[in-house]
Write a protein that holds these residues in place. Structure first.
Motif, PDB file in Angstrom:
ATOM      1  N   ALA A 116       0.904  -1.134  -0.071  1.00  0.00           N
ATOM      2  CA  ALA A 116      -0.126  -0.005   0.063  1.00  0.00           C
ATOM      3  C   ALA A 116       0.795   1.281   0.030  1.00  0.00           C
ATOM      4  CB  ALA A 116      -1.070  -0.110   1.216  1.00  0.00           C
ATOM      5  N   PHE A 117       1.957   1.213   0.750  1.00  0.00           N
ATOM      6  CA  PHE A 117       2.856   1.998   0.725  1.00  0.00           C
ATOM      7  C   PHE A 117       3.621   2.410  -0.627  1.00  0.00           C
ATOM      8  CE2 PHE A 117       7.359   3.704   1.259  1.00  0.00           C
ATOM      9  CZ  PHE A 117       7.374   4.953   1.516  1.00  0.00           C
ATOM     10  N   LEU A 118       4.052   1.696  -1.129  1.00  0.00           N
ATOM     11  CA  LEU A 118       4.598   1.594  -2.383  1.00  0.00           C
ATOM     12  C   LEU A 118       3.703   2.274  -3.734  1.00  0.00           C
ATOM     13  CD1 LEU A 118       6.893  -1.485  -2.417  1.00  0.00           C
ATOM     14  CD2 LEU A 118       7.371   0.799  -2.320  1.00  0.00           C
ATOM     15  N   PHE A 119       2.360   1.749  -3.400  1.00  0.00           N
ATOM     16  CA  PHE A 119       1.322   2.115  -4.293  1.00  0.00           C
ATOM     17  C   PHE A 119       1.093   3.767  -4.224  1.00  0.00           C
ATOM     18  CE2 PHE A 119       0.416  -2.076  -5.703  1.00  0.00           C
ATOM     19  CZ  PHE A 119       0.485  -1.937  -6.908  1.00  0.00           C
ATOM     20  N   GLY A 120       1.038   4.058  -2.563  1.00  0.00           N
ATOM     21  CA  GLY A 120       0.836   5.399  -2.459  1.00  0.00           C
ATOM     22  C   GLY A 120       1.938   6.396  -2.853  1.00  0.00           C
ATOM     23  N   VAL A 121       3.100   5.820  -2.969  1.00  0.00           N
ATOM     24  CA  VAL A 121       4.039   6.701  -3.784  1.00  0.00           C
ATOM     25  C   VAL A 121       3.703   6.875  -5.126  1.00  0.00           C
ATOM     26  CG1 VAL A 121       6.823   6.741  -4.332  1.00  0.00           C
ATOM     27  CG2 VAL A 121       6.142   5.861  -1.825  1.00  0.00           C
ATOM     28  N   CYS A 122       3.465   6.001  -5.792  1.00  0.00           N
ATOM     29  CA  CYS A 122       2.922   6.199  -7.171  1.00  0.00           C
ATOM     30  C   CYS A 122       1.778   7.087  -7.424  1.00  0.00           C
ATOM     31  CB  CYS A 122       2.702   4.674  -7.778  1.00  0.00           C
ATOM     32  SG  CYS A 122       4.037   3.446  -7.982  1.00  0.00           S
ATOM     33  N   GLY A 123       1.113   6.937  -6.077  1.00  0.00           N
ATOM     34  CA  GLY A 123      -0.115   7.853  -6.304  1.00  0.00           C
ATOM     35  C   GLY A 123       0.198   9.205  -6.213  1.00  0.00           C
ATOM     36  N   ALA A 124       1.158   9.430  -5.152  1.00  0.00           N
ATOM     37  CA  ALA A 124       1.481  10.843  -4.740  1.00  0.00           C
ATOM     38  C   ALA A 124       2.364  11.384  -5.816  1.00  0.00           C
ATOM     39  CB  ALA A 124       2.340  10.871  -3.342  1.00  0.00           C
ATOM     40  N   GLY A 125       3.241  10.689  -6.442  1.00  0.00           N
ATOM     41  CA  GLY A 125       4.042  11.289  -7.569  1.00  0.00           C
ATOM     42  C   GLY A 125       3.476  11.103  -8.995  1.00  0.00           C
ATOM     43  N   TYR A 126       2.544  10.120  -9.245  1.00  0.00           N
ATOM     44  CA  TYR A 126       2.067  10.000 -10.985  1.00  0.00           C
ATOM     45  C   TYR A 126       0.622  10.160 -11.077  1.00  0.00           C
ATOM     46  CZ  TYR A 126       7.058   8.797 -10.525  1.00  0.00           C
ATOM     47  OH  TYR A 126       8.498   8.799 -10.206  1.00  0.00           O
ATOM     48  N   HIS A 127       0.077   9.187 -10.364  1.00  0.00           N
ATOM     49  CA  HIS A 127      -1.369   8.982 -11.143  1.00  0.00           C
ATOM     50  C   HIS A 127      -2.098   8.492  -9.889  1.00  0.00           C
ATOM     51  CE1 HIS A 127      -4.395   7.164 -13.565  1.00  0.00           C
ATOM     52  NE2 HIS A 127      -3.921   8.048 -14.520  1.00  0.00           N
ATOM     53  N   ARG A 128      -3.633   8.756  -9.968  1.00  0.00           N
ATOM     54  CA  ARG A 128      -4.764   8.516  -9.106  1.00  0.00           C
ATOM     55  C   ARG A 128      -4.670   6.792  -9.000  1.00  0.00           C
ATOM     56  NH1 ARG A 128      -9.251  11.619  -8.450  1.00  0.00           N
ATOM     57  NH2 ARG A 128      -8.654  12.835 -10.317  1.00  0.00           N
ATOM     58  N   ALA A 129      -4.507   6.283  -9.831  1.00  0.00           N
ATOM     59  CA  ALA A 129      -4.506   4.590  -9.624  1.00  0.00           C
ATOM     60  C   ALA A 129      -3.616   4.227  -8.644  1.00  0.00           C
ATOM     61  CB  ALA A 129      -4.154   3.870 -11.096  1.00  0.00           C
ATOM     62  N   GLY A 130      -2.500   4.821  -8.304  1.00  0.00           N
ATOM     63  CA  GLY A 130      -1.866   4.403  -7.398  1.00  0.00           C
ATOM     64  C   GLY A 130      -2.449   4.622  -5.975  1.00  0.00           C
ATOM     65  N   THR A 131      -3.329   6.012  -5.784  1.00  0.00           N
ATOM     66  CA  THR A 131      -3.828   6.024  -4.913  1.00  0.00           C
ATOM     67  C   THR A 131      -5.098   5.163  -4.566  1.00  0.00           C
ATOM     68  OG1 THR A 131      -3.271   8.294  -4.953  1.00  0.00           O
ATOM     69  CG2 THR A 131      -4.906   7.896  -3.282  1.00  0.00           C
ATOM     70  N   VAL A 132      -5.712   4.701  -5.409  1.00  0.00           N
ATOM     71  CA  VAL A 132      -6.873   3.828  -5.379  1.00  0.00           C
ATOM     72  C   VAL A 132      -6.397   2.541  -5.026  1.00  0.00           C
ATOM     73  CG1 VAL A 132      -8.430   2.358  -6.823  1.00  0.00           C
ATOM     74  CG2 VAL A 132      -8.030   4.812  -7.359  1.00  0.00           C
ATOM     75  N   PHE A 133      -5.141   1.998  -5.486  1.00  0.00           N
ATOM     76  CA  PHE A 133      -4.564   0.796  -4.874  1.00  0.00           C
ATOM     77  C   PHE A 133      -4.164   0.773  -3.712  1.00  0.00           C
ATOM     78  CE2 PHE A 133      -4.079  -0.524  -9.638  1.00  0.00           C
ATOM     79  CZ  PHE A 133      -4.818  -1.609  -9.812  1.00  0.00           C
ATOM     80  N   MET A 134      -3.547   1.783  -3.273  1.00  0.00           N
ATOM     81  CA  MET A 134      -3.252   2.078  -1.883  1.00  0.00           C
ATOM     82  C   MET A 134      -4.529   2.062  -0.912  1.00  0.00           C
ATOM     83  SD  MET A 134      -1.239   5.325   0.294  1.00  0.00           S
ATOM     84  CE  MET A 134      -2.386   6.612  -0.364  1.00  0.00           C
ATOM     85  N   SER A 135      -5.617   2.613  -1.168  1.00  0.00           N
ATOM     86  CA  SER A 135      -6.509   2.429  -0.493  1.00  0.00           C
ATOM     87  C   SER A 135      -7.460   1.009  -0.666  1.00  0.00           C
ATOM     88  CB  SER A 135      -7.870   3.163  -1.195  1.00  0.00           C
ATOM     89  OG  SER A 135      -9.015   2.953  -0.348  1.00  0.00           O
ATOM     90  N   PHE A 136      -7.136   0.257  -1.596  1.00  0.00           N
ATOM     91  CA  PHE A 136      -7.558  -1.138  -1.316  1.00  0.00           C
ATOM     92  C   PHE A 136      -6.738  -2.101  -0.631  1.00  0.00           C
ATOM     93  CE2 PHE A 136      -7.191  -5.359  -3.650  1.00  0.00           C
ATOM     94  CZ  PHE A 136      -8.496  -5.709  -3.221  1.00  0.00           C
ATOM     95  N   LEU A 137      -5.341  -1.913  -0.702  1.00  0.00           N
ATOM     96  CA  LEU A 137      -4.365  -2.603  -0.142  1.00  0.00           C
ATOM     97  C   LEU A 137      -4.279  -2.383   1.469  1.00  0.00           C
ATOM     98  CD1 LEU A 137      -1.349  -2.921  -2.746  1.00  0.00           C
ATOM     99  CD2 LEU A 137      -2.997  -4.742  -1.658  1.00  0.00           C
ATOM    100  N   ALA A 138      -4.438  -1.061   1.739  1.00  0.00           N
ATOM    101  CA  ALA A 138      -4.618  -0.489   3.112  1.00  0.00           C
ATOM    102  C   ALA A 138      -5.891  -1.159   3.893  1.00  0.00           C
ATOM    103  CB  ALA A 138      -4.505   0.845   3.400  1.00  0.00           C
ATOM    104  N   GLY A 139      -6.820  -1.522   3.103  1.00  0.00           N
ATOM    105  CA  GLY A 139      -8.185  -1.987   3.617  1.00  0.00           C
ATOM    106  C   GLY A 139      -7.797  -3.383   3.802  1.00  0.00           C
TER     107      GLY A 139
END
Length: 180
Positions: A90-113
């Motif tokens: 979730a953290f790694l996808f969050g890094v992608c979400g913070a730096g590049y694209h909304r999809a990273g934040t979506v996956f971060m949310s899913f994996l954090a859940g």
């Protein structure tokens, strides 16, 4: 930054990952972190002081604590390292979400859940398991005390809940790059 809305979730997922790693390397690997302490034994995810690292174990103490149910509950403690891995992803996808694209934040949310669910189940099982063992040892006259891994796991659970909520809200953040 592409999305400042992903940053709080990123922070909470990173914090939860660190806490869950500490819980996962508890006794016998790192004896200062344990779920229960009794008679010079510290009990952790993969065993107790002096034992080999293993999934599922019997308690080396006298009394009626080595039942099949309690032994089987020690297998469920493997959910802590699984939750640590999910929180790390979730953290790694969050890094992608913070730096590049909304999809990273979506996956971060899913994996954090998912990590929240694993941590919640593992925390309930560990509190129940070691609570029963502590009570049975106390009835035998053996002094047993709670370890710090219970509270580290609770902190990780709270961080994951906050990480999931802030990541879910961060999905709706601004992801457009400003043109200057």
């Amino acid at each position: 930054m592409a999305a400042s809305g992903a940053l709080p979730g990123l922070f909470f997922c990173f914090s939860a990952t660190l806490l869950l790693i500490f819980v996962s390397v508890s006794a016998p690997t790192w004896n200062t972190i344990s779920f229960l302490n009794a008679n010079q034994y510290s009990f952790g995810v993969f065993g107790y002081t002096g034992s080999k690292v293993q999934i599922g174990y019997y308690f080396p103490l006298p009394g009626d604590i080595n039942t099949g149910v309690l032994h089987n509950l020690t297998f469920v403690l493997i959910l802590y390292p699984i939750a640590a891995g999910l929180a790390g992803l979730a953290f790694l996808f969050g890094v992608c979400g913070a730096g590049y694209h909304r999809a990273g934040t979506v996956f971060m949310s899913f994996l954090a859940g998912l990590a929240t669910l694993c941590t919640f189940v593992a925390w309930i099982v560990s509190m129940s398991l070691f609570g029963v063992v502590k009570d049975r040892l106390s009835s035998e006259g053996i002094n047993a005390s709670w370890g710090n891994a219970n509270w580290l796991a609770l902190g990780a659970l709270v961080a994951l809940i906050l990480g999931f909520c802030t990541a879910a809200c961060g999905v709706f953040g601004n992801y457009r790059r400003s043109r200057t």
